[in-house]
Design a protein around this motif. Structure first.
Motif, PDB file in Angstrom:
ATOM      1  N   ALA A  35     -27.817  36.335   0.700  1.00 25.56           N
ATOM      2  CA  ALA A  35     -27.097  35.768  -0.369  1.00 25.56           C
ATOM      3  C   ALA A  35     -28.181  35.582  -1.513  1.00 25.56           C
ATOM      4  O   ALA A  35     -27.602  35.628  -2.728  1.00 25.56           O
ATOM      5  CB  ALA A  35     -26.593  34.348  -0.273  1.00 25.56           C
ATOM      6  N   GLN A  66     -19.653  36.962  -4.168  1.00 25.66           N
ATOM      7  CA  GLN A  66     -19.804  37.136  -2.578  1.00 25.66           C
ATOM      8  C   GLN A  66     -18.864  36.000  -2.053  1.00 25.66           C
ATOM      9  O   GLN A  66     -17.916  36.002  -2.458  1.00 25.66           O
ATOM     10  CB  GLN A  66     -21.302  36.757  -2.142  1.00 25.66           C
ATOM     11  N   ASN A  67     -19.233  35.005  -1.461  1.00 30.05           N
ATOM     12  CA  ASN A  67     -18.451  34.156  -0.662  1.00 30.05           C
ATOM     13  C   ASN A  67     -18.233  32.788  -1.305  1.00 30.05           C
ATOM     14  O   ASN A  67     -17.602  31.746  -0.735  1.00 30.05           O
ATOM     15  CB  ASN A  67     -18.983  33.915   0.824  1.00 30.05           C
ATOM     16  N   GLU A  72     -26.958  39.884  -5.974  1.00 30.97           N
ATOM     17  CA  GLU A  72     -25.757  39.310  -6.519  1.00 30.97           C
ATOM     18  C   GLU A  72     -25.431  37.721  -6.357  1.00 30.97           C
ATOM     19  O   GLU A  72     -24.517  37.309  -6.711  1.00 30.97           O
ATOM     20  CB  GLU A  72     -24.608  40.145  -5.371  1.00 30.97           C
ATOM     21  N   GLU A 120     -23.419  30.129  -1.357  1.00 29.35           N
ATOM     22  CA  GLU A 120     -24.636  31.209  -1.108  1.00 29.35           C
ATOM     23  C   GLU A 120     -25.911  30.250  -0.844  1.00 29.35           C
ATOM     24  O   GLU A 120     -26.681  30.884  -0.122  1.00 29.35           O
ATOM     25  CB  GLU A 120     -25.049  31.845  -2.339  1.00 29.35           C
ATOM     26  N   VAL A 161     -21.866  39.599   5.502  1.00 29.81           N
ATOM     27  CA  VAL A 161     -21.202  40.568   4.161  1.00 29.81           C
ATOM     28  C   VAL A 161     -22.042  41.664   4.342  1.00 29.81           C
ATOM     29  O   VAL A 161     -23.225  41.604   4.004  1.00 29.81           O
ATOM     30  CB  VAL A 161     -21.223  39.776   3.005  1.00 29.81           C
TER      31      VAL A 161
END
Length: 518
Positions: free
Chosen positions: A134, A319-320, A138, A323, A176
């Motif tokens: 992570a 992302q999610n 990004e 992170e 990911v």
């Protein structure tokens, strides 16, 4: 005609997907996977930032707890996946092994062969799957500020939570790749589905195990029509049509493997007469195997949220949404962390987010909970949802440690490093300072971490359900392989541990028939 496979796997979730992949690697082995959920997967599954939109949707079982005394009688949502990929379609994609002492503790509790030294090779096998760090490229700048804030308070910076002692702040490894979720569906099940010896049947709800004498020889399942008009992509194998709608029996020449998760696995065992006789007989269920531990030891991580409105516009998620994190101990002398503070760069409470969209959240959680609850049948209808009791904050140590986590979260957002992202505290709010008020806040807001575990515990004592080879005590031809076999949930997000259990189980299963592994 009697339909037979070598292995029947009940559940195509995280563990079932691994088993399907590994057991079907032998082209002479016929594997059937039965999944109660639908064949079509919503497009949001592939978007790492869209996980929250899947909760309470058509691929979620939508379980609810019984009223929780430790939460003032509140009922909690208990999401679990119901589709190929299972809960790995819903989880937040953190790749966390847990602390080595978690697994050593399993071994000391009777799960011999599951110490960290012995399970580490299976975690290392998972490291070959596509994944992202992570902190690379990004990452959201607010996530970096969280790590810097923890360091300002004296916590170590951790380069890799999976490298041993995970205490400190750092970036998660994420499941990911190329901007898409890489759960069990993408990593295990879909790559195996074109093998001619692997069959997947969806909308196939297993309602009972077929037991003759002391041997499980098959399962009975209800085949339903696939839902019409559902959007998303279809998960297909090479075999085409399902059996007709209705009840079916299918037999296993070698083993039946229950991989339904910590809520549905004990339910299926109890429906099949495997459980506490004093609870089965009043339901009109005959006793197949007297195992009073079925459904007991159920537990979950528990968390709450400290939210701050940001002075700085928070960049859109890439992302999610989560992170970075801090793992730490609630006191001296502990072998590993029992608190996790996850950073989420969105408002954790949607109601607060509507009025304050530029809000970030720190989620304190107790990751070595002392509280234990249960899963029990509501009645003998196999299609009825079971009663679910995680017993959140039932043990006062969980309450006190969660309060401690809230205090630490407030310290983090009050640091200089975090000041650009902290305009004002929105929750609990500056008025909540006294212990009594903080205790009331925690009871009012604590919630499920979605890491349900423990309800078919492995061990050798009278309340264990499976032995260290994951075989159900007193029965042949039957194993349970999922989070329910964990004696205690690991100290962190537990998806990786579920994959590890299934990887090791696949070796145990094939070794039982004389196939060696390099």
């Amino acid at each position: 005609m009697k339909e037979e496979f070598d292995y029947v796997v009940v559940g195509a979730g995280a563990a079932g997907s691994v088993l399907a992949h590994r057991l079907s690697e032998d082209p002479d082995t016929r594997v059937l996977v039965l999944e109660a959920g639908p064949r079509r997967i919503p497009a949001e599954v592939d978007d790492p930032a869209a996980w929250y939109r899947l909760l309470d949707g058509r691929i979620d079982w939508k379980y609810r707890s019984v009223p929780q005394p430790g939460l003032g009688g509140r009922i909690t949502r208990e999401p679990r996946g119901r589709a190929p990929g299972g809960s790995s379609n819903l989880y937040l994609m953190m790749h966390v092994r847990g602390h080595p002492s978690d697994y050593d503790n399993w071994a000391y509790q009777g799960a011999s062969g599951w110490s960290y030294r012995e399970v580490r090779p299976y975690f290392e096998r998972l490291a070959t799957l596509p994944a992202a760090n992570a902190g690379q490229g990004e990452a959201n700048p607010a996530s970096q500020a969280f790590i810097d804030a923890c360091a300002e308070l004296g916590h170590d910076r951790v380069a890799d939570f999976n490298a041993g002692d995970m205490s400190g702040a750092g970036w998660h490894h994420l499941d990911v790749a190329d901007g898409r979720r890489r759960g069990a569906l993408a990593s295990y099940l879909e790559p195996a589905l074109q093998r001619p010896n692997l069959t997947l049947r969806t909308s196939a709800h297993t309602v009972g195990l077929v037991v003759i004498g002391d041997t499980c020889v098959g399962v009975e399942y209800l085949q339903r029509p696939e839902p019409a008009g559902a959007d998303g992509r279809e998960v297909r194998d090479s075999h085409g049509e399902h059996p007709r709608a209705g009840m079916h029996q299918v037999y296993a020449a070698r083993e039946v493997i229950v991989a339904c998760g910590a809520i549905e696995s004990p339910k299926l065992l109890m429906l099949s007469g495997i459980g506490d006789p004093d609870r089965l007989r009043p339901q009109g269920i005959g006793v197949t195997a007297a195992l009073p531990g079925v459904g007991e030891n159920f537990h979950n991580h528990v968390l709450t949220a400290v939210m701050a409105e940001s002075r700085t516009p928070v960049p859109a998620p890439r992302q999610n949404l989560s992170e970075s994190a801090l793992f730490t101990c609630s006191g001296p002398g502990l072998p590993g962390p029992d608190l996790q503070l996850a950073f989420v760069h969105v408002p954790f409470d949607p109601a607060i987010g509507q009025e304050h969209p530029d809000t970030v959240s720190v989620l304190p959680g107790v990751v070595r909970p002392a509280s234990r609850g249960w899963v029990r049948l509501a009645h003998a209808d196999p299609l009825a949802k079971p009663l679910v009791n995680p017993n959140y904050l039932g043990d006062r140590s969980d309450l006190e440690r969660l309060m401690q986590g809230v205090r630490l979260a407030r310290e983090i957002i009050g640091t200089s490093a975090f000041s650009p992202w902290n305009k004002q505290e929105l929750s609990p709010g500056p008025a909540v300072t006294a212990d009594e008020d903080l205790r009331a806040f925690v009871r009012r807001t604590a919630d499920s971490y979605h890491h349900q575990a423990g309800s078919c515990r492995m061990g050798t004592d009278d309340l264990s359900v499976v032995d260290p080879q994951l075989r159900v005590h007193g029965l042949r031809g039957l194993r349970v392989v999922d989070a329910s076999v964990m004696p205690a949930v690991p100290s962190g997000n537990c998806h990786s541990a579920v994959l590890m259990i299934a990887e090791r189980a696949a070796d145990l299963i094939t070794e039982a028939r004389g196939v060696s592994h390099d």
